[in-house]
Design an enzyme around this catalytic site. Structure first.
Site, PDB file in Angstrom:
ATOM      1  N   ASN A  10       0.868  -1.192   0.000  1.00 48.89           N
ATOM      2  CA  ASN A  10       0.000   0.000   0.000  1.00 48.89           C
ATOM      3  C   ASN A  10       0.900   1.236   0.000  1.00 48.89           C
ATOM      4  O   ASN A  10       1.505   1.562   1.012  1.00 48.89           O
ATOM      5  CB  ASN A  10      -0.893  -0.034   1.251  1.00 48.89           C
ATOM      6  CG  ASN A  10      -1.742   1.217   1.391  1.00 48.89           C
ATOM      7  OD1 ASN A  10      -1.904   1.972   0.425  1.00 48.89           O
ATOM      8  ND2 ASN A  10      -2.272   1.441   2.579  1.00 48.89           N
ATOM      9  N   TRP A  11       0.959   1.899  -1.139  1.00 45.72           N
ATOM     10  CA  TRP A  11       1.867   3.051  -1.267  1.00 45.72           C
ATOM     11  C   TRP A  11       1.273   4.318  -0.663  1.00 45.72           C
ATOM     12  O   TRP A  11       1.931   5.361  -0.629  1.00 45.72           O
ATOM     13  CB  TRP A  11       2.201   3.312  -2.738  1.00 45.72           C
ATOM     14  CG  TRP A  11       2.874   2.163  -3.439  1.00 45.72           C
ATOM     15  CD1 TRP A  11       3.338   1.016  -2.869  1.00 45.72           C
ATOM     16  CD2 TRP A  11       3.164   2.057  -4.833  1.00 45.72           C
ATOM     17  NE1 TRP A  11       3.889   0.202  -3.832  1.00 45.72           N
ATOM     18  CE2 TRP A  11       3.790   0.818  -5.041  1.00 45.72           C
ATOM     19  CE3 TRP A  11       2.938   2.892  -5.933  1.00 45.72           C
ATOM     20  CZ2 TRP A  11       4.205   0.389  -6.303  1.00 45.72           C
ATOM     21  CZ3 TRP A  11       3.339   2.470  -7.193  1.00 45.72           C
ATOM     22  CH2 TRP A  11       3.982   1.231  -7.364  1.00 45.72           C
ATOM     23  N   LYS A  12       0.023   4.258  -0.281  1.00 42.54           N
ATOM     24  CA  LYS A  12      -0.682   5.427   0.261  1.00 42.54           C
ATOM     25  C   LYS A  12      -0.521   6.625  -0.697  1.00 42.54           C
ATOM     26  O   LYS A  12      -0.467   6.416  -1.904  1.00 42.54           O
ATOM     27  CB  LYS A  12      -0.180   5.737   1.670  1.00 42.54           C
ATOM     28  CG  LYS A  12      -0.139   4.482   2.548  1.00 42.54           C
ATOM     29  CD  LYS A  12       0.019   4.765   4.002  1.00 42.54           C
ATOM     30  CE  LYS A  12       0.248   3.458   4.746  1.00 42.54           C
ATOM     31  NZ  LYS A  12      -0.017   3.542   6.166  1.00 42.54           N
ATOM     32  N   HIS A  44      -9.611   0.800   5.235  1.00 41.82           N
ATOM     33  CA  HIS A  44      -8.287   1.044   5.821  1.00 41.82           C
ATOM     34  C   HIS A  44      -8.447   2.042   6.971  1.00 41.82           C
ATOM     35  O   HIS A  44      -9.265   2.972   6.888  1.00 41.82           O
ATOM     36  CB  HIS A  44      -7.339   1.599   4.749  1.00 41.82           C
ATOM     37  CG  HIS A  44      -5.912   1.643   5.216  1.00 41.82           C
ATOM     38  ND1 HIS A  44      -5.441   2.656   6.020  1.00 41.82           N
ATOM     39  CD2 HIS A  44      -4.881   0.794   5.025  1.00 41.82           C
ATOM     40  CE1 HIS A  44      -4.166   2.426   6.304  1.00 41.82           C
ATOM     41  NE2 HIS A  44      -3.799   1.298   5.708  1.00 41.82           N
ATOM     42  N   GLU A  52      -6.844   4.546   7.874  1.00 47.32           N
ATOM     43  CA  GLU A  52      -6.713   5.969   7.510  1.00 47.32           C
ATOM     44  C   GLU A  52      -8.008   6.490   6.880  1.00 47.32           C
ATOM     45  O   GLU A  52      -8.350   7.662   7.038  1.00 47.32           O
ATOM     46  CB  GLU A  52      -5.494   6.150   6.590  1.00 47.32           C
ATOM     47  CG  GLU A  52      -4.194   6.007   7.381  1.00 47.32           C
ATOM     48  CD  GLU A  52      -2.986   5.545   6.599  1.00 47.32           C
ATOM     49  OE1 GLU A  52      -3.004   5.595   5.355  1.00 47.32           O
ATOM     50  OE2 GLU A  52      -2.016   5.109   7.253  1.00 47.32           O
ATOM     51  N   GLU A  93      -5.479  -5.274  10.828  1.00 44.17           N
ATOM     52  CA  GLU A  93      -4.525  -4.172  10.927  1.00 44.17           C
ATOM     53  C   GLU A  93      -4.780  -3.387  12.209  1.00 44.17           C
ATOM     54  O   GLU A  93      -5.604  -2.440  12.205  1.00 44.17           O
ATOM     55  CB  GLU A  93      -4.691  -3.245   9.727  1.00 44.17           C
ATOM     56  CG  GLU A  93      -4.320  -3.883   8.407  1.00 44.17           C
ATOM     57  CD  GLU A  93      -3.616  -2.878   7.522  1.00 44.17           C
ATOM     58  OE1 GLU A  93      -2.474  -3.133   7.139  1.00 44.17           O
ATOM     59  OE2 GLU A  93      -4.200  -1.822   7.243  1.00 44.17           O
ATOM     60  N   GLY A 112       2.178   2.285  10.522  1.00 40.80           N
ATOM     61  CA  GLY A 112       3.005   3.430  10.157  1.00 40.80           C
ATOM     62  C   GLY A 112       3.873   3.988  11.271  1.00 40.80           C
ATOM     63  O   GLY A 112       4.308   5.134  11.196  1.00 40.80           O
ATOM     64  N   SER A 142       3.357  -2.170  10.287  1.00 39.46           N
ATOM     65  CA  SER A 142       4.809  -2.004  10.444  1.00 39.46           C
ATOM     66  C   SER A 142       5.612  -3.267  10.115  1.00 39.46           C
ATOM     67  O   SER A 142       6.628  -3.550  10.756  1.00 39.46           O
ATOM     68  CB  SER A 142       5.131  -1.534  11.870  1.00 39.46           C
ATOM     69  OG  SER A 142       4.529  -0.274  12.107  1.00 39.46           O
ATOM     70  N   GLY A 151       2.763  -1.228   4.332  1.00 40.12           N
ATOM     71  CA  GLY A 151       2.739   0.182   3.951  1.00 40.12           C
ATOM     72  C   GLY A 151       4.141   0.696   3.691  1.00 40.12           C
ATOM     73  O   GLY A 151       4.702   0.528   2.601  1.00 40.12           O
TER      74      GLY A 151
HETATM   75  C1  PEP Z   1      -0.878  -0.025   5.934  1.00 42.54           C
HETATM   76  O1  PEP Z   1      -0.843   1.044   5.354  1.00 42.54           O
HETATM   77  O2  PEP Z   1      -1.865  -0.749   5.805  1.00 42.54           O
HETATM   78  C2  PEP Z   1       0.235  -0.416   6.804  1.00 42.54           C
HETATM   79  C3  PEP Z   1       0.179  -1.571   7.405  1.00 42.54           C
HETATM   80  O3  PEP Z   1       1.281   0.480   6.919  1.00 42.54           O
HETATM   81  P1  PEP Z   1       2.698   0.210   7.632  1.00 42.54           P
HETATM   82  O4  PEP Z   1       3.233  -1.090   7.086  1.00 42.54           O
HETATM   83  O5  PEP Z   1       3.530   1.376   7.266  1.00 42.54           O
HETATM   84  O6  PEP Z   1       2.429   0.098   9.098  1.00 42.54           O
END
Ligand code: PEP
Length: 261
Positions: A11-13, A96, A98, A168, A174, A214, A235
């Site tokens: 997931n590049w956001k 998600h 976010e 998640e 993040g 993470s 992410g």
């Molecule tokens: C995500 O965006 O779903 C995510 C898990 O991000 P990260 O790996 O940076 O925690």
């Protein structure tokens, strides 16, 4: 049931512009061979999806939308529908954290998006997870229960085949604070239990459940080895093609298939 194929989602956001996204895909396709035992899914920003869909080799990688609106068409300024993404993406992230927390998406929005994805031939990757406060209040399983019920209310057993669930925990996204293996194992078990309650034992075994929060190349193998974990949603560590390829390698156990151009 252990699935033969692991799923690794990047997931590049809201990172990488169209040019950077294209270079990334080129680089990743040079590093990663086609693996029959790993489904690699890239979720760039909506802006890059169409051009990447023309560039990507679908035997190698699939594409996911990070977001879409649940109506198929109409007077919804600024939105992109799952109908418009048909044929461009194979998957779509839904719920998600976010989107839930920054953009105030409700359970109803999420339920409508799961249905819209399925209606349009796109497999929804439904993200659920508790906040730090909910965890410290001992509410993790209640939150997972409510988010699953809320998202799947209109989904039939047959449609459930299309759904992937990603656990998640919000407090681990993040920030480098990854969940402990026992936290992930018990959450994934609770998710399957709830699916069993709603759809029966077979569905609970068959549904693919991912962990996200993470994940790094160092932690990937440990999460992938946990019972009931079918893959990872990544992410930050997916933003660099080389680092992401190290995570993909951890998911790959079978024989490599030479890349076909
Ligand atoms: C995500 O965006 O779903 C995510 C898990 O991000 P990260 O790996 O940076 O925690």
């Amino acid at each position: 049931m252990a699935h033969d194929k692991k799923i690794i989602v990047g997931n590049w956001k809201m990172n990488l512009d169209m040019h950077e996204a294209s270079l990334y895909l080129h680089k990743l396709s040079q590093i990663v061979k086609v693996h029959r035992d790993v489904e690699v899914i890239l979720a760039p920003t909506t802006l890059s999806l169409q051009s990447l869909s023309l560039q990507v080799n679908l035997r190698q990688f699939k594409l996911a939308a990070q977001n879409f609106y649940w109506r198929d068409r109409g007077y919804f300024t600024g939105e992109v529908s799952a109908t418009q993404l048909r044929g461009i993406v194979q998957y779509g992230l839904v719920g998600h954290s976010e989107r839930r927390h920054i953009f105030n998406e409700s359970d109803k929005d999420i339920r409508n998006k799961v249905a819209a994805a399925i209606r349009n031939g796109i497999r929804p990757i439904l993200c659920i997870g508790e906040t730090a406060w909910e965890k410290s209040s001992g509410e993790t399983f209640d939150v997972l229960h409510d988010q699953l019920i809320g998202a799947l209310a209109n989904i039939t057993s047959q449609e459930l085949d299309q759904v992937i669930v990603a656990y998640e925990p919000v407090w681990s996204i993040g920030n480098g604070q990854s969940a402990s293996p026992s936290d992930v194992t018990s959450a994934v078990k609770a998710i399957r239990k709830q699916i069993e309650h709603l759809y029966g034992a077979k569905a609970a075994e068959a549904i693919q459940v991912l962990y996200g929060g993470s994940v790094t190349p160092d932690s990937a193998a440990d999460y992938l080895a946990l019972p009931g974990v079918d893959g990872l949603l990544v992410g930050a560590a997916s933003l660099d093609a080389y680092i992401f390829s190290e995570i993909i390698k951890k998911a790959h156990k079978g024989s490599e298939v030479a890349k076909e151009d």
